[in-house]
Scaffold this active site. Structure first.
Site, PDB file in Angstrom:
ATOM      1  N   TYR A  42      -4.371  -2.421  14.494  1.00  0.00           N
ATOM      2  CA  TYR A  42      -4.992  -2.691  13.942  1.00  0.00           C
ATOM      3  C   TYR A  42      -6.446  -4.336  14.115  1.00  0.00           C
ATOM      4  O   TYR A  42      -7.639  -3.374  14.113  1.00  0.00           O
ATOM      5  CB  TYR A  42      -4.420  -4.232  12.807  1.00  0.00           C
ATOM      6  N   ARG A  45      -8.949  -0.965  14.274  1.00  0.00           N
ATOM      7  CA  ARG A  45      -9.600  -1.101  13.334  1.00  0.00           C
ATOM      8  C   ARG A  45     -10.632  -1.791  13.100  1.00  0.00           C
ATOM      9  O   ARG A  45     -11.718  -1.156  12.392  1.00  0.00           O
ATOM     10  CB  ARG A  45      -8.434  -1.058  11.903  1.00  0.00           C
ATOM     11  N   GLN A  75      -7.695  -1.823  -3.238  1.00  0.00           N
ATOM     12  CA  GLN A  75      -6.104  -2.202  -1.969  1.00  0.00           C
ATOM     13  C   GLN A  75      -6.717  -2.298  -0.512  1.00  0.00           C
ATOM     14  O   GLN A  75      -6.119  -1.606   0.828  1.00  0.00           O
ATOM     15  CB  GLN A  75      -5.683  -0.504  -2.069  1.00  0.00           C
ATOM     16  N   ASP A  78     -10.971  -2.888   4.752  1.00  0.00           N
ATOM     17  CA  ASP A  78     -12.073  -2.862   4.911  1.00  0.00           C
ATOM     18  C   ASP A  78     -13.274  -4.739   4.255  1.00  0.00           C
ATOM     19  O   ASP A  78     -13.269  -4.596   3.893  1.00  0.00           O
ATOM     20  CB  ASP A  78     -13.121  -2.097   5.340  1.00  0.00           C
ATOM     21  N   HIS A  93      -4.331  -5.956  -0.221  1.00  0.00           N
ATOM     22  CA  HIS A  93      -3.272  -6.127   0.792  1.00  0.00           C
ATOM     23  C   HIS A  93      -4.280  -6.252   2.243  1.00  0.00           C
ATOM     24  O   HIS A  93      -4.339  -6.226   3.404  1.00  0.00           O
ATOM     25  CB  HIS A  93      -3.571  -4.595   1.233  1.00  0.00           C
ATOM     26  N   SER A 165      -3.952   7.589  -5.033  1.00  0.00           N
ATOM     27  CA  SER A 165      -2.893   8.350  -5.326  1.00  0.00           C
ATOM     28  C   SER A 165      -2.634   8.280  -6.175  1.00  0.00           C
ATOM     29  O   SER A 165      -1.799   8.215  -6.690  1.00  0.00           O
ATOM     30  CB  SER A 165      -2.175   8.810  -4.264  1.00  0.00           C
TER      31      SER A 165
END
Length: 222
Positions: A42, A45, A75, A78, A93, A165
């Site tokens: 992370y 990220r 979700q 960022d 999340h 999805s």
């Protein structure tokens, strides 16, 4: 939504799941087994955030606030919705730019803001003395913001679903809380397996093109 901005996804081809096992970097069990691996994942990220910017889709979602009372339920972890100008965002999340306590991750008193270039290290501690960890909701953990999201969907006059999805629960189940007379627009360039009985209009385009088409349908300014 953030894929067009250059943020790697988990589920699409070439996404992060092809480089890492989800059990290793996105589950509470993985964190317990190897906290350093997860924390560094992370950190990487977070460092990526300054290199990307909101796409046109993010900007058009923010522009909806000119005509509607908008709640963004995401979700994504960022900050691209914030940078695009959206003002009411529920992060299901978690958020890359925050860290929290390992012992009580959802205690607001333990949550701290991070800069994009600010790494978490083994040995960094939260206010309660436990190891500082990413403020991310992993598989195997409760989703504390889900009730706020359900409430937002139940009250919605229009529901827009972008780039998902519809496989990750509990978020995928939110569509089931829409009122019977609430129109639902799904923006995704690929066919989506949606078993809900609620009818929806599928705009088979990416986030930016799909949002532009939806703004035209709704008659909103672009």
């Amino acid at each position: 939504m953030s894929a067009e901005s250059g943020i790697s996804t988990f589920r699409d081809s070439g996404g992060l799941w092809e480089q890492y096992r989800v059990e290793d970097v996105a589950s509470i069990d993985g964190y317990i087994r190897n906290p350093e691996l997860v924390i560094n994942f992370y950190n990487e990220r977070r460092r990526q955030l300054p290199q990307v910017k909101p796409c046109r889709g993010h900007e058009l979602v923010a522009a909806l606030e000119q005509d509607y009372d908008v709640t963004v339920v995401t979700q994504n972890v960022d900050d691209l919705h914030e940078r695009a100008g959206s003002t009411n965002i529920i992060h299901l999340h978690g958020e890359l730019l925050k860290a929290t306590s390992t012992r009580e991750p959802n205690d607001p008193r333990q949550i701290v803001q991070l800069a994009p270039d600010q790494d978490i290290h083994i040995g960094d501690t939260a206010a309660d003395g436990s190891q500082l960890r990413p403020f991310i909701v992993w598989f195997g953990e409760a989703v504390p913001e889900i009730e706020r999201a359900v409430d937002a969907v139940m009250k919605a006059d229009i529901l827009i679903v972008i780039g998902t999805s519809l496989n990750v629960y509990p978020a995928a189940g939110l569509v089931g809380f829409a009122a019977d007379d609430c129109p639902i627009y799904l923006i995704d360039p690929k066919p989506v397996q949606w078993n809900a009985s609620h009818p929806f209009r599928h705009i088979l385009k990416g986030a930016s093109e799909g949002m532009a088409e939806l703004m035209h349908i709704l008659g909103s300014a672009q």
